[in-house]
Enzyme design. Sequence first.
Site, PDB file in Angstrom:
ATOM      1  NE  ARG A   1      56.060  34.236 150.784  1.00 17.28           N
ATOM      2  CZ  ARG A   1      57.048  34.996 150.336  1.00 17.28           C
ATOM      3  NH1 ARG A   1      56.794  35.913 149.432  1.00 17.28           N
ATOM      4  NH2 ARG A   1      58.259  34.850 150.784  1.00 17.28           N
TER       5      ARG A   1
ATOM      6  CE  LYS B   1      55.422  27.532 132.562  1.00 16.83           C
ATOM      7  NZ  LYS B   1      56.241  28.714 132.522  1.00 16.83           N
TER       8      LYS B   1
ATOM      9  CD1 TRP C   1      56.180  24.512 148.275  1.00 21.10           C
ATOM     10  CD2 TRP C   1      58.233  24.608 149.138  1.00 21.10           C
ATOM     11  NE1 TRP C   1      57.019  23.858 147.424  1.00 21.10           N
ATOM     12  CE2 TRP C   1      58.289  23.901 147.919  1.00 21.10           C
ATOM     13  CE3 TRP C   1      59.409  24.785 149.863  1.00 21.10           C
ATOM     14  CZ2 TRP C   1      59.472  23.374 147.400  1.00 21.10           C
ATOM     15  CZ3 TRP C   1      60.595  24.256 149.351  1.00 21.10           C
ATOM     16  CH2 TRP C   1      60.619  23.571 148.131  1.00 21.10           C
TER      17      TRP C   1
ATOM     18  CG  HIS D   1      75.550  15.150 119.669  1.00 19.48           C
ATOM     19  ND1 HIS D   1      76.639  14.670 118.970  1.00 19.48           N
ATOM     20  CD2 HIS D   1      75.223  16.342 119.092  1.00 19.48           C
ATOM     21  CE1 HIS D   1      76.973  15.546 118.030  1.00 19.48           C
ATOM     22  NE2 HIS D   1      76.121  16.560 118.082  1.00 19.48           N
TER      23      HIS D   1
ATOM     24  CG  ASN E   1      59.424  32.620 154.300  1.00 23.36           C
ATOM     25  OD1 ASN E   1      59.723  31.545 153.787  1.00 23.36           O
ATOM     26  ND2 ASN E   1      59.554  33.767 153.674  1.00 23.36           N
ATOM     27  N   GLY E   2      61.545  30.479 155.932  1.00 18.48           N
ATOM     28  CA  GLY E   2      63.000  30.374 155.771  1.00 18.48           C
ATOM     29  C   GLY E   2      63.477  29.024 156.287  1.00 18.48           C
TER      30      GLY E   2
ATOM     31  CB  CYS F   1      56.263  29.453 154.450  1.00  8.27           C
ATOM     32  SG  CYS F   1      56.967  27.815 154.579  1.00  8.27           S
TER      33      CYS F   1
ATOM     34  CD  GLU G   1      58.709  29.098 129.966  1.00  8.66           C
ATOM     35  OE1 GLU G   1      59.696  28.786 130.643  1.00  8.66           O
ATOM     36  OE2 GLU G   1      57.616  29.384 130.488  1.00  8.66           O
TER      37      GLU G   1
ATOM     38  CE  LYS H   1      53.471  33.477 139.767  1.00 11.01           C
ATOM     39  NZ  LYS H   1      53.828  32.856 138.488  1.00 11.01           N
TER      40      LYS H   1
ATOM     41  CD  GLU I   1      55.564  25.467 136.637  1.00  3.94           C
ATOM     42  OE1 GLU I   1      55.709  25.884 135.469  1.00  3.94           O
ATOM     43  OE2 GLU I   1      55.807  26.163 137.623  1.00  3.94           O
TER      44      GLU I   1
HETATM   45  O1  M6R Z   1      59.888  34.751 140.503  1.00  2.75           O
HETATM   46  P1  M6R Z   1      60.946  34.233 139.586  1.00  2.75           P
HETATM   47  O2  M6R Z   1      60.766  34.623 138.185  1.00  2.75           O
HETATM   48  O3  M6R Z   1      62.335  34.580 140.076  1.00  2.75           O
HETATM   49  O4  M6R Z   1      60.814  32.661 139.704  1.00  2.75           O
HETATM   50  C1  M6R Z   1      61.718  31.788 139.097  1.00  2.75           C
HETATM   51  C2  M6R Z   1      61.146  30.391 138.966  1.00  2.75           C
HETATM   52  O5  M6R Z   1      60.877  29.863 140.233  1.00  2.75           O
HETATM   53  C3  M6R Z   1      59.844  30.379 138.159  1.00  2.75           C
HETATM   54  O6  M6R Z   1      60.033  30.963 136.913  1.00  2.75           O
HETATM   55  C4  M6R Z   1      59.339  28.942 137.967  1.00  2.75           C
HETATM   56  O7  M6R Z   1      60.231  28.233 137.181  1.00  2.75           O
HETATM   57  C5  M6R Z   1      57.926  28.987 137.351  1.00  2.75           C
HETATM   58  N1  M6R Z   1      56.981  28.391 138.240  1.00  2.75           N
HETATM   59  C6  M6R Z   1      57.823  28.310 136.044  1.00  2.75           C
HETATM   60  O8  M6R Z   1      56.540  28.431 135.497  1.00  2.75           O
END
Ligand code: M6R
Length: 568
Positions: free
Chosen positions: A26, A453, A63, A472, A89-90, A2, A449, A563, A456
């Site tokens: 956020r 992507k 969030w 395996h 927030n928290g 948030c 990675e 984010k 997500e």
């Molecule tokens: O801000 P950060 O790099 O610490 O964030 C870590 C993850 O939350 C972030 O990399 C997340 O996996 C991304 N949305 C992936 O694209």
Amino acid sequence: MCGIIGVAKKTNTEEVLGMLKRLEYRGYDSFGIATDSVFEKEVGEIKPVQNSECNMAIAHTRWATHGSVTRENAHPHSDCSNKIFLVHNGIISNYQSLKAGLKGHVFKSETDTEVIAHFFEEKLKTMDIKEAVKEFFRAAAGEFAIVLMIKGDSNLYALKRGSPLSLGVTKDGNILASDIYAFSDKTQDAIFFHEDEFAIISKAGYEFYRMYDDLEPQKKEITKVEWSGTVEKKYDHYMIKEIYEQPEAIERLQLSLQSAQKEKLENLKEMIKQSKRTVFVASGTSYHATLLGVYFLNQAGVEAHTMIASEFQNFYLVDKDTLIIAVSQSGETMDVIEALHGMKGKGAKIASFVNVPYSTIQRMSNVSVNIEAGQEICVASTKAFTNQAVGLAYLASLFNGGMDFQKVTNSIKHIISQEQKIKEIAKTLKKKEDMYIIGRGFLYPVAREVALKVKEISYIHAEGMMGGELKHGTLALIEKDTPVIALVNGKTEIVSNAMEIKARGGRIIPFTNSDTTLGDPININAEDELSFALAATVAGQLLTYHIAREKNLPIDKPRNLAKSVTVK
Ligand code: M6R
């Protein structure tokens, strides 16, 4: 997670929501605003409300953690008499026991946050605000950044434990925000809250107190924040803008590493030499960058390890001879911050690679390198990953001779020039439910990675694996036309792994720099490992982007995500 805002100055709802919009990364499940005359909340992304002038406002973008995404659960929350409004927030982890103690109060939502409003309502019956704040700090467990607005009172009250909070000092008044981007167009003067701090904020000034045994007045330093670049959007989505920006972001990082940050890198090299071991800590995409960091440091003869932040304390022992390197785009990821607190307690030294300057992780570090990716807005990390990997590879290169930045940017540009072909492949994948990505050695982190992507942004289940692990178990899932991206760098083992998939009917999409009979490839024009890794990553980013476009998905703000992940 948030984002929260508190404004103590002459303003209007449009301006306040404009600031809130900058915190939408956020969380964006619902939003709300309360001023001296307006109280609005709604499910969904921030939208304009009827514009009106005010002298004070609080606002929130959510969030969801406790309670589903509904108007009732959106912030601000208020007490029984609608006199106390607050944004938070928290997570108040003991909210149920606090709630049980608030007899006779009527709760309107399922959130942990609403309990705070009733807690203050109850306490303010018999004590002043400072006493009530002390009681709250003692009673509440968990993390919070809270801004309270009380009807008829000309102050805002702000409390911080765990979650980030900063104050922007302007000539017309003061602005509280989860992070400094919210007021970046209004002032350069920022004050950061420390742990367990409380502040009384008005248009005319501010007073800070630290919660020790009692609330003790604090002198606060104003940080002059330097803002780098404006964020305009010339493209359909921030994701594609940020993908295209990668060559330029690498050039910016190179310049900075070799001039402004040169000394920092030398210090970090010394810290590594003087430590018994170097251990990275990170989450999500940043964790994948650290896997590359481990690979390149090990290649350079430096022992390095990495561990996902949320499980660090269960799987890694640290001591005072351990150097921890945190890697984070936002610098605010709660799992990383928590892990760092634990390690600091054990005497370990902390370094970091961070994109957002002045962030909590940067401020916790003995040495912090800026990765200079520029502001990243799309929830999916693209250019930050690339610059994290380049920064870590550069660190490794200080132990075994230089590195060629130009080769990396050329390889990425070569991939971007193949976007049309990648788009065609995306069309053939849009209906798939599962995908696999395989790689070995330095291409294993890339496989992970790219899979992240794909999940997500294009909502396709994807698994990124070590090529050698297929046999395996996972091979059992390969059926006719199951798509598998094979990251093939000419080594025979990965070609054999891909052939094994092909022999079982799977469809191989090779990302390769060599001739193969595996299928029509995306051509990686790379002479070294880092260039190959990053070119393949960018190919994966573009593929994901175009699959999501084909599916008409909300690319910059995928469902259920945010984010900056500021909860555990
Ligand atoms: O801000 P950060 O790099 O610490 O964030 C870590 C993850 O939350 C972030 O990399 C997340 O996996 C991304 N949305 C992936 O694209």
